[in-house]
Design a protein around this motif. Structure first.
Motif, PDB file in Angstrom:
ATOM      1  N   ARG A 195       0.819  -1.220   0.000  1.00 53.94           N
ATOM      2  CA  ARG A 195       0.000   0.000   0.000  1.00 53.94           C
ATOM      3  C   ARG A 195       0.853   1.271   0.000  1.00 53.94           C
ATOM      4  O   ARG A 195       0.581   2.223   0.706  1.00 53.94           O
ATOM      5  N   GLU A 196       1.923   1.270  -0.797  1.00 50.96           N
ATOM      6  CA  GLU A 196       2.776   2.449  -0.923  1.00 50.96           C
ATOM      7  C   GLU A 196       2.912   2.881  -2.378  1.00 50.96           C
ATOM      8  O   GLU A 196       3.886   3.525  -2.756  1.00 50.96           O
ATOM      9  N   ILE A 197       1.922   2.540  -3.189  1.00 51.58           N
ATOM     10  CA  ILE A 197       1.986   2.897  -4.594  1.00 51.58           C
ATOM     11  C   ILE A 197       1.941   4.407  -4.793  1.00 51.58           C
ATOM     12  O   ILE A 197       2.538   4.941  -5.741  1.00 51.58           O
ATOM     13  N   LEU A 198       1.256   5.124  -3.889  1.00 52.52           N
ATOM     14  CA  LEU A 198       1.203   6.582  -3.997  1.00 52.52           C
ATOM     15  C   LEU A 198       2.595   7.179  -3.842  1.00 52.52           C
ATOM     16  O   LEU A 198       2.986   8.083  -4.605  1.00 52.52           O
ATOM     17  N   VAL A 199       3.354   6.702  -2.881  1.00 54.96           N
ATOM     18  CA  VAL A 199       4.722   7.198  -2.683  1.00 54.96           C
ATOM     19  C   VAL A 199       5.566   6.915  -3.922  1.00 54.96           C
ATOM     20  O   VAL A 199       6.344   7.764  -4.381  1.00 54.96           O
ATOM     21  N   TYR A 200       5.419   5.714  -4.477  1.00 55.64           N
ATOM     22  CA  TYR A 200       6.191   5.329  -5.662  1.00 55.64           C
ATOM     23  C   TYR A 200       5.872   6.240  -6.843  1.00 55.64           C
ATOM     24  O   TYR A 200       6.781   6.754  -7.516  1.00 55.64           O
ATOM     25  N   VAL A 201       4.589   6.459  -7.101  1.00 52.18           N
ATOM     26  CA  VAL A 201       4.187   7.262  -8.257  1.00 52.18           C
ATOM     27  C   VAL A 201       4.633   8.709  -8.097  1.00 52.18           C
ATOM     28  O   VAL A 201       5.160   9.325  -9.037  1.00 52.18           O
ATOM     29  N   VAL A 202       4.448   9.276  -6.897  1.00 49.50           N
ATOM     30  CA  VAL A 202       4.843  10.671  -6.675  1.00 49.50           C
ATOM     31  C   VAL A 202       6.349  10.834  -6.837  1.00 49.50           C
ATOM     32  O   VAL A 202       6.833  11.803  -7.455  1.00 49.50           O
ATOM     33  N   THR A 203       7.125   9.898  -6.297  1.00 56.94           N
ATOM     34  CA  THR A 203       8.586   9.991  -6.436  1.00 56.94           C
ATOM     35  C   THR A 203       9.002   9.869  -7.890  1.00 56.94           C
ATOM     36  O   THR A 203       9.870  10.616  -8.370  1.00 56.94           O
ATOM     37  N   THR A 204       8.407   8.923  -8.616  1.00 57.96           N
ATOM     38  CA  THR A 204       8.754   8.738 -10.026  1.00 57.96           C
ATOM     39  C   THR A 204       8.463  10.003 -10.840  1.00 57.96           C
ATOM     40  O   THR A 204       9.324  10.480 -11.598  1.00 57.96           O
ATOM     41  N   LEU A 205       7.260  10.546 -10.672  1.00 55.05           N
ATOM     42  CA  LEU A 205       6.915  11.765 -11.419  1.00 55.05           C
ATOM     43  C   LEU A 205       7.764  12.949 -10.972  1.00 55.05           C
ATOM     44  O   LEU A 205       8.171  13.778 -11.799  1.00 55.05           O
ATOM     45  N   GLY A 206       8.048  13.035  -9.668  1.00 56.81           N
ATOM     46  CA  GLY A 206       8.874  14.142  -9.181  1.00 56.81           C
ATOM     47  C   GLY A 206      10.275  14.113  -9.753  1.00 56.81           C
ATOM     48  O   GLY A 206      10.820  15.150 -10.161  1.00 56.81           O
ATOM     49  N   VAL A 207      10.886  12.934  -9.799  1.00 62.54           N
ATOM     50  CA  VAL A 207      12.239  12.830 -10.362  1.00 62.54           C
ATOM     51  C   VAL A 207      12.220  13.131 -11.853  1.00 62.54           C
ATOM     52  O   VAL A 207      13.117  13.819 -12.377  1.00 62.54           O
ATOM     53  N   ALA A 208      11.225  12.632 -12.560  1.00 63.20           N
ATOM     54  CA  ALA A 208      11.174  12.830 -14.010  1.00 63.20           C
ATOM     55  C   ALA A 208      10.893  14.280 -14.391  1.00 63.20           C
ATOM     56  O   ALA A 208      11.434  14.780 -15.384  1.00 63.20           O
ATOM     57  N   VAL A 209      10.069  14.967 -13.593  1.00 61.81           N
ATOM     58  CA  VAL A 209       9.661  16.324 -13.965  1.00 61.81           C
ATOM     59  C   VAL A 209      10.509  17.383 -13.271  1.00 61.81           C
ATOM     60  O   VAL A 209      10.969  18.350 -13.905  1.00 61.81           O
ATOM     61  N   LEU A 210      10.753  17.213 -11.964  1.00 66.50           N
ATOM     62  CA  LEU A 210      11.431  18.254 -11.193  1.00 66.50           C
ATOM     63  C   LEU A 210      12.930  18.065 -11.092  1.00 66.50           C
ATOM     64  O   LEU A 210      13.677  19.043 -11.001  1.00 66.50           O
ATOM     65  N   GLY A 211      13.383  16.823 -11.032  1.00 62.36           N
ATOM     66  CA  GLY A 211      14.789  16.532 -10.804  1.00 62.36           C
ATOM     67  C   GLY A 211      14.939  15.497  -9.703  1.00 62.36           C
ATOM     68  O   GLY A 211      13.986  15.198  -8.961  1.00 62.36           O
ATOM     69  N   VAL A 212      16.153  14.953  -9.570  1.00 62.38           N
ATOM     70  CA  VAL A 212      16.362  13.856  -8.631  1.00 62.38           C
ATOM     71  C   VAL A 212      16.182  14.313  -7.195  1.00 62.38           C
ATOM     72  O   VAL A 212      15.416  13.718  -6.421  1.00 62.38           O
ATOM     73  N   LEU A 213      16.880  15.371  -6.780  1.00 61.29           N
ATOM     74  CA  LEU A 213      16.815  15.805  -5.389  1.00 61.29           C
ATOM     75  C   LEU A 213      15.411  16.259  -5.027  1.00 61.29           C
ATOM     76  O   LEU A 213      14.881  15.899  -3.963  1.00 61.29           O
ATOM     77  N   GLU A 214      14.795  17.033  -5.922  1.00 64.25           N
ATOM     78  CA  GLU A 214      13.448  17.510  -5.637  1.00 64.25           C
ATOM     79  C   GLU A 214      12.446  16.354  -5.610  1.00 64.25           C
ATOM     80  O   GLU A 214      11.542  16.308  -4.762  1.00 64.25           O
ATOM     81  N   GLY A 215      12.592  15.411  -6.533  1.00 66.49           N
ATOM     82  CA  GLY A 215      11.670  14.282  -6.559  1.00 66.49           C
ATOM     83  C   GLY A 215      11.801  13.386  -5.338  1.00 66.49           C
ATOM     84  O   GLY A 215      10.796  12.929  -4.783  1.00 66.49           O
ATOM     85  N   VAL A 216      13.047  13.144  -4.900  1.00 64.15           N
ATOM     86  CA  VAL A 216      13.254  12.327  -3.695  1.00 64.15           C
ATOM     87  C   VAL A 216      12.683  13.032  -2.473  1.00 64.15           C
ATOM     88  O   VAL A 216      12.036  12.404  -1.614  1.00 64.15           O
ATOM     89  N   ALA A 217      12.918  14.340  -2.361  1.00 59.73           N
ATOM     90  CA  ALA A 217      12.369  15.084  -1.225  1.00 59.73           C
ATOM     91  C   ALA A 217      10.843  15.017  -1.214  1.00 59.73           C
ATOM     92  O   ALA A 217      10.218  14.841  -0.154  1.00 59.73           O
ATOM     93  N   THR A 218      10.242  15.143  -2.391  1.00 64.64           N
ATOM     94  CA  THR A 218       8.781  15.040  -2.470  1.00 64.64           C
ATOM     95  C   THR A 218       8.305  13.651  -2.065  1.00 64.64           C
ATOM     96  O   THR A 218       7.321  13.496  -1.331  1.00 64.64           O
ATOM     97  N   GLY A 219       9.015  12.620  -2.529  1.00 61.01           N
ATOM     98  CA  GLY A 219       8.637  11.256  -2.159  1.00 61.01           C
ATOM     99  C   GLY A 219       8.758  10.994  -0.680  1.00 61.01           C
ATOM    100  O   GLY A 219       7.894  10.344  -0.076  1.00 61.01           O
ATOM    101  N   VAL A 220       9.834  11.499  -0.055  1.00 63.05           N
ATOM    102  CA  VAL A 220      10.002  11.326   1.390  1.00 63.05           C
ATOM    103  C   VAL A 220       8.875  12.019   2.144  1.00 63.05           C
ATOM    104  O   VAL A 220       8.327  11.482   3.127  1.00 63.05           O
ATOM    105  N   ALA A 221       8.512  13.223   1.709  1.00 66.37           N
ATOM    106  CA  ALA A 221       7.421  13.949   2.370  1.00 66.37           C
ATOM    107  C   ALA A 221       6.106  13.178   2.259  1.00 66.37           C
ATOM    108  O   ALA A 221       5.343  13.068   3.233  1.00 66.37           O
ATOM    109  N   VAL A 222       5.831  12.622   1.087  1.00 67.61           N
ATOM    110  CA  VAL A 222       4.593  11.851   0.920  1.00 67.61           C
ATOM    111  C   VAL A 222       4.646  10.575   1.768  1.00 67.61           C
ATOM    112  O   VAL A 222       3.637  10.163   2.363  1.00 67.61           O
TER     113      VAL A 222
END
Length: 817
Positions: A393-420
């Motif tokens: 039940r962590e698919i939301l974290v996976y999807v948000v991190t994937t989209l964040g890294v692809a669109v925003l960048g690695v550091l920003e996407g990882v930070a967004t994933g950790v927050a989620v």
């Protein structure tokens, strides 16, 4: 004078080939196992095209990929803490490096790599490597998937014959125009490369197994290069400039905050990827059959320091950032590598190729390398990872991190994933569903779904107070956590409800009872309260004289049903279906201090246990023989087909003390009749001269022993046996001597049983003697002996040994974690 020492004496005292005083230490010969050589070649054949492809994808000089591969093999391989992990330019760093090169240029990117290496070394010295493992796997897998999407979309333009843009959104926007302007030559070579990558590992039959020894990436690039050369296709190819013009590191130029963020990003991505890779390779190497004994678990702090040192050297020499590479590491393990020499040798082969194979490398089309890297990017979006995070039940974290890294960048996407991930965890912790219902029998059921924290206390209290007095209630907790506020609320209600004549019980998931009724709720015992001198913390009501045992038995059964039964129910159900299949018949004393399962670390179904007073084995047909022991032996040997039989004596045996001190006069009680089966043990000890005859012992003031004990020389075994010893020391007293002698004697009695004798002749059963010292909590095994003495083995050869020794069983050295 110089003392002369015989070589044999020196070897026996200090081990073989003991060196003389003041002699220089022996020089160790450097050897490389053949498995390491073959594994290094396999890894090199994979690393060479991948290093060039990753350098192409980042926009760095192609030689930078070769530098990083060589440094990763030599430096990280030598200094790292994961012996079988192969480091080099990793696909997970492609997006980060490409962005840095575009922003700051190549020389500043090399400086950032050096600074990131210094940061890694510092973190490794602070021993914080395991902290990286606290990151949610969904975030890590999402980061890799986002990087894979970015790589695949960018390389798709090169596959189609165009030029990639700077971001995922720009590449997706330019894709329709690129599809309208295809380059047939580049597309055909790329499709051929992808086809070879897919089909080569799937070649069937014996020929396919042989062909798969050559890595698919090497085959794909070689086939594409050969076709491009034979067809004279006009394609962009690899261009390796002269090493004399190779760009090295320069001073960092740019805004300070931007450079700091870049260093942190490289440090984070390199460190997390390398540490997670080291843990995965530990599991892979530990699971393979015939794993090398010299390869232990990875030292993560050392691995972080080694990766940092490799990044410092790679950046200084103008190479790409370095991290542990999963593809090469898996290939290294599967190729049979047994030490870090394979990783280092692969670095040597890369250096040789970079110096001697430049003309061959310059024949490779860039479209083939782009197709290879695009395939790697696609593989980084793992379906197994998606299924795993969905199941947890962590698919939301996976999807948000994937989209964040692809669109925003690695550091920003990882930070967004950790927050989620943190938000999801808090939501799960705070979300609690509480329902209350009454069944047809008038029982009130309170169901608590989720974690029971102080946030849910008002709802829980309101639901509990709706339960009428004198009613029976069942509170079912379907969660894994209860804080102090919820615990106090629940227990206060239980006491109050019991005081008003009601009854209640608290159960776990599936209706398993997890607390005692309110009447016994004041007991302070925990589920795993130590059994030694066990007493409840709070005063208990004095038991009645006629019901104490029954009360203790009921308490024990209740504790078993409450705490132990849920843990063993599955295993016992399996044993009930399959029947008992013990491997050992364990014959020991009925003494309450000898806990067979504890001292042998065995569980249900492992031992077929026979207990009696004095761990005796009556001889077949003996006077006043006891068929119960013989029946158990016959059943275990012939029906259960056990592989071994152990006779276990213990210190302070009451039966042996009774054998020495019980007078022969008086009525023949059942104990006296039973102890007649131990008389051969006493006669054996008398024959050893450790105890006198009955008259001699009476003259010394000792108690008279049982009748039938002869003098030295009258026993049939006294002249051929020796004194049992314990790990080189003599027994402390006559009782311990008799306990040891009794074990040896009962092993001889075992051999007289027809079933045992037959299995011994067939060589399908073993006999073991064991002595357990209760006070020392130490087990001893009767050592296997030859005509010359004990050799320290573990199998008893009673009746054949000339020197019976009980050797101490020492614990194995613990593995450092």
């Amino acid at each position: 004078m110089t003392a002369c020492v015989r070589t044999s004496d020196t070897e026996s005292a200090h081990g073989p080939r003991a060196q003389q005083p003041h002699a220089p230490p022996p020089r160790k010969r450097f050897r490389i196992a053949g498995a390491d050589v073959s594994a290094s070649v396999a890894v090199f054949l994979i690393a060479l095209p991948l290093s060039l492809g990753i350098a192409l994808a980042t926009g760095a000089p192609l030689q930078a990929g070769l530098v990083a591969a060589a440094v990763g093999g030599l430096v990280a391989g030598r200094l790292g803490g994961a012996p079988l992990q192969v480091s080099g330019p990793a696909a997970g760093l492609t997006v980060v490096t490409a962005d840095l090169i575009q922003r700051y240029g190549w020389r500043t990117t090399c400086a950032i790599t050096v600074l990131a290496g210094l940061a890694q070394v510092g973190l490794g010295c602070l021993r914080v490597a395991r902290t990286a493992l606290a990151v949610s796997p969904a975030v890590v897998h999402g980061m890799l998937a986002g990087i894979g999407v970015t790589i695949a979309v960018a390389q798709l333009h090169i596959v189609l014959g165009g030029t990639p843009q700077s971001s995922v959104t720009a590449n997706l926007g330019a894709l329709p125009a690129q599809l309208a302007d295809l380059h047939p030559a580049a597309l055909s070579i790329s499709l051929l490369t992808l086809l070879a990558l897919v089909l080569w590992p799937r070649l069937p039959g014996w020929a396919g197994r042989v062909a798969r020894t050559v890595p698919a990436p090497l085959v794909a690039v070689t086939v594409a290069t050969a076709l491009a050369g034979f067809a004279h296709l006009r394609l962009d190819k690899v261009e390796l400039p002269s090493w004399r013009s190779h760009a090295l590191v320069g001073l960092p130029e740019g805004p300070v905050l931007g450079l700091v963020a870049a260093v942190l990003t490289v440090t984070l991505v390199c460190g997390v990827q390398s540490l997670l890779g080291a843990v995965a390779i530990d599991k892979l190497s530990g699971a393979r059959p015939g794993a090398a004994p010299g390869v232990g678990r990875s030292d993560l702090d050392r691995e972080l320091r080694g990766q940092g040192a490799a990044n410092i050297v790679s950046g200084a020499l103008g190479g790409l950032p370095i991290a542990g590479v999963a593809v090469r590491s898996v290939a290294n393990v599967r190729a049979g590598a047994v030490s870090r020499n394979s990783t280092m040798l692969h670095g040597v082969w890369v250096v040789v190729a970079a110096l001697l194979l430049v003309p061959v490398l310059e024949l490779i089309p860039l479209a083939a390398l782009a197709a290879l890297v695009m395939a790697i990017g696609i593989q980084m979006v793992s379906l197994n990872h998606i299924r795993s995070v969905t199941r947890h039940r962590e698919i939301l974290v996976y999807v948000v991190t994937t989209l964040g890294v692809a669109v925003l960048g690695v550091l920003e996407g990882v930070a967004t994933g950790v927050a989620v991930a943190v938000a999801v965890a808090l939501h799960r912790l705070a979300r609690t569903r509480i329902t209350c219902e009454e069944d047809s029998e008038g029982v009130h059921h309170v169901h608590v779904r989720g974690q029971l924290t102080f946030l849910a206390v008002p709802r829980l209290s309101r639901c509990l107070h709706h339960i009428p007095q004198r009613a029976h209630a069942v509170v079912e907790l379907d969660g894994s956590f209860m804080d102090h506020a919820a615990y106090e609320t629940l227990n206060s209600w239980l006491d109050s409800h019991a005081a008003h004549g009601g009854s209640a019980e608290v159960t776990g998931r599936g209706g398993q009872r997890i607390t005692e009724p309110a009447a016994t709720a004041h007991c302070g015992c925990r589920p795993w309260t130590p059994w030694r001198n066990h007493q409840c913390d709070t005063p208990q009501e004095a038991p009645r004289a006629d019901g104490r045992e029954q009360h203790q038995l009921a308490k024990g059964i209740s504790a078993f049903q409450q705490h132990t039964a849920p843990r063993v129910r599955g295993e016992l159900a399996r044993l009930a279906r399959e029947g008992q299949q013990p491997v050992q018949l364990f014959l020991t004393c009925a003494d309450s201090r000898v806990v067979t399962s504890m001292i042998t670390s065995s569980g249900p179904g492992d031992l077929f246990v026979v207990r009696n007073v004095g761990n005796l084995v009556p001889l077949p047909g003996a006077e006043s023989g006891d068929d119960s022991v013989a029946a158990a032996i016959e059943y275990a040997v012939d029906v259960l087909q056990v592989k071994s039989i152990t006779v276990c004596g213990h210190s302070g045996c009451g039966a042996m003390q009774a054998l020495l001190t019980t007078p022969t006069t008086g009525a023949p009680t059942p104990l006296k009749r039973w102890l007649r089966h131990a008389l051969p043990s006493l006669e054996r000890m008398v024959g050893q001269g450790l105890v006198g005859t009955e008259g001699e012992r009476e003259g010394e003031g000792g108690a008279s022993g049982p009748a039938g004990v002869g003098t030295s020389g009258t026993s049939g075994t006294s002249s051929t046996t020796s004194t049992p010893r314990i790990a080189g020391r003599a027994p402390v007293d006559v009782v311990e001597q008799l306990c040891l002698t009794n074990v040896v004697q009962q092993l001889e009695h075992l051999r007289a049983h027809e079933a045992v004798a037959r299995r011994l002749a067939e060589g399908t059963i073993e006999l073991h003697g064991m002595y357990f010292h209760v006070g020392e909590a130490q087990a001893y095994l009767l050592a296997e002996s030859t005509e010359g003495g004990a050799d320290g083995g573990g199998t008893a050869t009673a009746g054949q040994a000339s020197d019976e020794v009980f050797s101490q069983v020492t614990p194995t050295r613990p593995v450092e974690v």
